[in-house]
Write an enzyme that holds these catalytic residues in place. Sequence first.
Site, PDB file in Angstrom:
ATOM      1  N   THR A  19      -5.491  69.272  48.575  1.00  0.00           N
ATOM      2  CA  THR A  19      -6.137  68.439  47.556  1.00  0.00           C
ATOM      3  C   THR A  19      -7.260  69.204  46.849  1.00  0.00           C
ATOM      4  OG1 THR A  19      -7.617  67.561  49.244  1.00  0.00           O
ATOM      5  CG2 THR A  19      -5.636  66.284  48.774  1.00  0.00           C
ATOM      6  N   SER A 257     -17.904  70.074  50.837  1.00  0.00           N
ATOM      7  CA  SER A 257     -16.817  69.510  50.038  1.00  0.00           C
ATOM      8  C   SER A 257     -16.652  70.342  48.781  1.00  0.00           C
ATOM      9  CB  SER A 257     -17.134  68.064  49.667  1.00  0.00           C
ATOM     10  OG  SER A 257     -18.120  68.067  48.649  1.00  0.00           O
ATOM     11  N   LYS A 258     -15.748  69.884  47.939  1.00  0.00           N
ATOM     12  CA  LYS A 258     -15.497  70.605  46.684  1.00  0.00           C
ATOM     13  C   LYS A 258     -16.755  70.729  45.836  1.00  0.00           C
ATOM     14  CE  LYS A 258     -10.960  68.690  46.217  1.00  0.00           C
ATOM     15  NZ  LYS A 258     -11.069  67.448  46.816  1.00  0.00           N
ATOM     16  N   ARG A 259     -17.704  69.822  46.032  1.00  0.00           N
ATOM     17  CA  ARG A 259     -18.931  69.869  45.219  1.00  0.00           C
ATOM     18  C   ARG A 259     -19.798  71.085  45.553  1.00  0.00           C
ATOM     19  NH1 ARG A 259     -18.365  64.504  46.204  1.00  0.00           N
ATOM     20  NH2 ARG A 259     -19.680  64.611  48.034  1.00  0.00           N
TER      21      ARG A 259
END
Length: 321
Positions: A19, A257-259
């Site tokens: 993802t 996370s992606k952040r």
Amino acid sequence: MDKTSSDTRVKGRFAPSPTGRMHLGNVYTALLSWLSARSAGGTWLLRIEDLDPQRSRYEYARLIEDDLHWLGLDWDEGGLDGTGAAGPYSQSRRHDIYLEYFSRLRDTGLTYPCYCTRADIMATQAPHQSDGRVIYAGTCRPHALPCYADEPQRPHATRLYVPDEDILFTDMVYGPQSVNLARKCGDFVVRRADGAWAYQLAVVVDDALMGVSEVIRGNDLLQSAAQQIYLYRLLGLEPPQYGHLPLLCNSERRRLSKRDRSLAMDELRQRHTAAEIIGMAAAAAGLIPHPMPISPAELAATFSLKAVRPTGNIIIPDNFV
Ligand code: GLU
């Protein structure tokens, strides 16, 4: 190599959901799982957990494979091309296999159709856990079990009855565990109303049929291990050993996370060598005192899962990279 073979070597696995691009937290999980299997002379497999069609992307799975190759975390079995006897190794291609085990589960008489919407569940739930996880209040639970009711036509999820008793297991990092599923999550979903397979069912079927003997992953799945052990029991399958890892968090104490762009593999690969990134993950895990270039093979020579402390989460300072 499945459980019917005489191979008694450890078989570990990495089971990412495609993802997004990997970040240091995923590298750390993959590295520790790889080291645990390799240092015991075992094998390692890669499974693509793309059950959620909305969030999973083929390109991310390709990038995960590319990042693992580049880092030197090689696998013997699995991946998108699915080499190995227990394939396919992408969950989106295993529907018929899940269906077979789902019917076995239904034959136990412990599953039932659930018509609750998300709003219903939020309105009727028993007090939920401090981490925000919902405990299903049992609204659709049949009055008498076993439940062999014909599946009605109306769309519904399928839930599994859980007993009010402790599931006991010993985690390789966190030690003895005792989880009462009735109090922790209540009857849980094994198939969603849109027909999608629940993670809990798919992961058990896959780890069992792929002959996985050791599961190393983040401690956010520690409670899931109890749900999974319960499923193994009902399906007459042998559970693997579990070892859960403290999660890597950013300086705001939120799980990476992606952040956290500076710790994502695309950024990291522009500024660091593979050996440097492996060194960062190893240092975060406490395997080496501070980040320094090192290869997975060098770490495997002295690796012990005992070096991983069963702490809460591990904070990665902003100046870490
Ligand atoms: N697919 C899950 C994830 O990426 C991991 C599941 C597991 O290791 O059991 O978070």
